[in-house]
Enzyme design. Structure first.
Site, PDB file in Angstrom:
ATOM      1  N   ARG A   1      22.297 -27.404   7.587  1.00 38.49           N
ATOM      2  CA  ARG A   1      21.151 -27.311   6.678  1.00 38.49           C
ATOM      3  C   ARG A   1      20.443 -28.662   6.555  1.00 38.49           C
ATOM      4  O   ARG A   1      19.216 -28.728   6.488  1.00 38.49           O
ATOM      5  CB  ARG A   1      21.601 -26.796   5.311  1.00 38.49           C
ATOM      6  CG  ARG A   1      21.724 -25.273   5.295  1.00 38.49           C
ATOM      7  CD  ARG A   1      22.774 -24.753   4.336  1.00 38.49           C
ATOM      8  NE  ARG A   1      22.563 -25.142   2.962  1.00 38.49           N
ATOM      9  CZ  ARG A   1      23.520 -25.128   2.036  1.00 38.49           C
ATOM     10  NH1 ARG A   1      24.734 -24.752   2.343  1.00 38.49           N
ATOM     11  NH2 ARG A   1      23.253 -25.482   0.810  1.00 38.49           N
TER      12      ARG A   1
ATOM     13  N   LYS B   1      17.450 -29.651  -6.587  1.00 34.77           N
ATOM     14  CA  LYS B   1      16.178 -28.969  -6.869  1.00 34.77           C
ATOM     15  C   LYS B   1      16.345 -27.832  -7.876  1.00 34.77           C
ATOM     16  O   LYS B   1      15.576 -27.711  -8.813  1.00 34.77           O
ATOM     17  CB  LYS B   1      15.579 -28.356  -5.588  1.00 34.77           C
ATOM     18  CG  LYS B   1      15.261 -29.341  -4.497  1.00 34.77           C
ATOM     19  CD  LYS B   1      14.549 -28.658  -3.329  1.00 34.77           C
ATOM     20  CE  LYS B   1      15.350 -27.569  -2.654  1.00 34.77           C
ATOM     21  NZ  LYS B   1      16.490 -28.030  -1.841  1.00 34.77           N
TER      22      LYS B   1
ATOM     23  N   ARG C   1       9.249 -24.871   2.853  1.00 38.99           N
ATOM     24  CA  ARG C   1      10.185 -25.677   3.632  1.00 38.99           C
ATOM     25  C   ARG C   1       9.696 -25.936   5.040  1.00 38.99           C
ATOM     26  O   ARG C   1      10.410 -26.545   5.846  1.00 38.99           O
ATOM     27  CB  ARG C   1      11.523 -24.968   3.738  1.00 38.99           C
ATOM     28  CG  ARG C   1      12.279 -24.983   2.449  1.00 38.99           C
ATOM     29  CD  ARG C   1      13.709 -24.628   2.703  1.00 38.99           C
ATOM     30  NE  ARG C   1      14.254 -24.213   1.433  1.00 38.99           N
ATOM     31  CZ  ARG C   1      15.533 -24.207   1.150  1.00 38.99           C
ATOM     32  NH1 ARG C   1      16.406 -24.568   2.051  1.00 38.99           N
ATOM     33  NH2 ARG C   1      15.943 -23.829  -0.022  1.00 38.99           N
TER      34      ARG C   1
ATOM     35  N   ARG D   1      30.103 -27.316  -5.537  1.00 44.80           N
ATOM     36  CA  ARG D   1      29.165 -26.469  -6.287  1.00 44.80           C
ATOM     37  C   ARG D   1      29.766 -25.096  -6.547  1.00 44.80           C
ATOM     38  O   ARG D   1      30.425 -24.516  -5.688  1.00 44.80           O
ATOM     39  CB  ARG D   1      27.873 -26.330  -5.475  1.00 44.80           C
ATOM     40  CG  ARG D   1      26.947 -25.230  -5.966  1.00 44.80           C
ATOM     41  CD  ARG D   1      25.539 -25.485  -5.567  1.00 44.80           C
ATOM     42  NE  ARG D   1      25.277 -25.229  -4.154  1.00 44.80           N
ATOM     43  CZ  ARG D   1      24.061 -25.387  -3.611  1.00 44.80           C
ATOM     44  NH1 ARG D   1      23.051 -25.801  -4.336  1.00 44.80           N
ATOM     45  NH2 ARG D   1      23.882 -25.139  -2.328  1.00 44.80           N
TER      46      ARG D   1
HETATM   47  P1  ADP Z   1      19.849 -24.935  -0.553  1.00 43.56           P
HETATM   48  O1  ADP Z   1      18.553 -25.575  -0.913  1.00 43.56           O
HETATM   49  O2  ADP Z   1      20.973 -25.393  -1.419  1.00 43.56           O
HETATM   50  O3  ADP Z   1      20.185 -24.965   0.911  1.00 43.56           O
HETATM   51  P2  ADP Z   1      18.755 -22.320  -1.256  1.00 43.56           P
HETATM   52  O4  ADP Z   1      19.496 -21.551  -2.257  1.00 43.56           O
HETATM   53  O5  ADP Z   1      17.430 -22.877  -1.641  1.00 43.56           O
HETATM   54  O6  ADP Z   1      19.758 -23.422  -0.784  1.00 43.56           O
HETATM   55  O7  ADP Z   1      18.554 -21.450   0.073  1.00 43.56           O
HETATM   56  C1  ADP Z   1      19.626 -20.825   0.721  1.00 43.56           C
HETATM   57  C2  ADP Z   1      19.213 -20.357   2.108  1.00 43.56           C
HETATM   58  O8  ADP Z   1      18.132 -19.408   2.010  1.00 43.56           O
HETATM   59  C3  ADP Z   1      18.666 -21.447   3.034  1.00 43.56           C
HETATM   60  O9  ADP Z   1      19.680 -22.134   3.730  1.00 43.56           O
HETATM   61  C4  ADP Z   1      17.762 -20.616   3.987  1.00 43.56           C
HETATM   62  O10 ADP Z   1      18.513 -19.949   4.959  1.00 43.56           O
HETATM   63  C5  ADP Z   1      17.174 -19.594   3.048  1.00 43.56           C
HETATM   64  N1  ADP Z   1      15.878 -20.051   2.471  1.00 43.56           N
HETATM   65  C6  ADP Z   1      15.644 -20.365   1.166  1.00 43.56           C
HETATM   66  N2  ADP Z   1      14.364 -20.754   0.999  1.00 43.56           N
HETATM   67  C7  ADP Z   1      13.771 -20.690   2.225  1.00 43.56           C
HETATM   68  C8  ADP Z   1      12.471 -20.980   2.734  1.00 43.56           C
HETATM   69  N3  ADP Z   1      11.491 -21.422   1.957  1.00 43.56           N
HETATM   70  N4  ADP Z   1      12.249 -20.794   4.064  1.00 43.56           N
HETATM   71  C9  ADP Z   1      13.208 -20.342   4.884  1.00 43.56           C
HETATM   72  N5  ADP Z   1      14.463 -20.072   4.479  1.00 43.56           N
HETATM   73  C10 ADP Z   1      14.753 -20.241   3.165  1.00 43.56           C
END
Ligand code: ADP
Ligand code: ZN
Length: 212
Positions: free
Chosen positions: A168, A13, A88, A123
């Site tokens: 995750r 993404k 999410r 990564r």
């Molecule tokens: P990835 O998609 O690779 O898991 P991100 O960088 O998008 O990682 O997000 C890292 C962490 O930040 C997630 O595992 C979560 O804990 C938190 N996070 C990010 N976006 C959200 C969201 N929309 N709602 C809740 N937690 C979030």
């Protein structure tokens, strides 16, 4: 125009939204990057957020919705933006509806768990400018361990361990997968194959957006 990227953590993404952001001239807004920014600055809020991110859990809706609202109210988002990692949960999706934000297209990047896990373990991220590289794919940095864009030393994310990635992915299936149905029923959902080359998948995405 507002575009959202669905898809599991590590499905690409962030990479795709950065490419699309350059092509469309609208900002890419990553809640993951926003949260990591708060973590870096420290303090009480950072401690709370850290307890979720480091174990692979989602940050509570009210906290992440506030952070997002703050970010998208700035002037660079006035013509729209690309949301990477938000919404999410159904609650988060509804918060966009409540704000009167119309989603033009939701792009779901499809890839299986083993592929994602393997790719996420290699990564590398830049702690300074948030650029993302990968030591095992076509996204290798030009010079090993160094950010192409700002010269900083690349790092692994703290939550990119096998155990946390599996958590995750589990959370993704429980909380985020239902959003496919949500956006499908609004008629804006499109899926692309996340295992294709970067050039192919980013072209697929651009064509979908052009026709949206
Ligand atoms: P990835 O998609 O690779 O898991 P991100 O960088 O998008 O990682 O997000 C890292 C962490 O930040 C997630 O595992 C979560 O804990 C938190 N996070 C990010 N976006 C959200 C969201 N929309 N709602 C809740 N937690 C979030
Ligand atoms: Zn950098």
């Amino acid at each position: 125009m507002t575009i959202i990227f669905l898809g599991a953590p590590g499905s690409g993404k962030g990479t795709q939204s950065a490419i699309l952001s350059k092509r469309l001239g609208i900002p890419s807004v990553s809640t993951g990057d926003i949260i990591r920014g708060v973590l870096k600055s420290g303090g009480e809020k950072a401690e709370i957020l850290k307890s979720y991110t480091e174990s692979g859990k989602l940050v509570p809706d009210d906290l992440v919705i506030d952070l997002l609202k703050d970010r998208i109210s700035s002037s660079d988002c006035s013509k729209g933006c690309i949301l990477d990692g938000f919404p999410r949960t159904l609650e988060q999706a509804k918060s966009l509806d409540d704000l009167g934000i119309h989603i033009d297209i939701a792009i779901d990047i499809d890839a299986d768990d083993d592929f994602i896990c393997k790719r996420t373990l290699s990564r590398l991220v830049c702690p300074k400018c948030n650029s993302v590289f990968n030591s095992a794919t076509e996204m290798k940095p030009k010079s090993e361990g160094i950010c192409d864009n700002c010269g900083s030393h690349l790092e692994q994310r703290k939550d990119d361990t096998e155990e946390t990635i599996r958590t995750r992915l589990k959370v993704y299936k429980e909380k985020t997968l239902p959003l496919r149905e949500y956006y499908s029923s609004k008629g804006v959902l499109h899926s692309i194959d996340g295992r294709k080359s970067l050039a192919e998948s980013s072209e697929d995405i651009f064509n979908l957006v052009k026709n949206a």
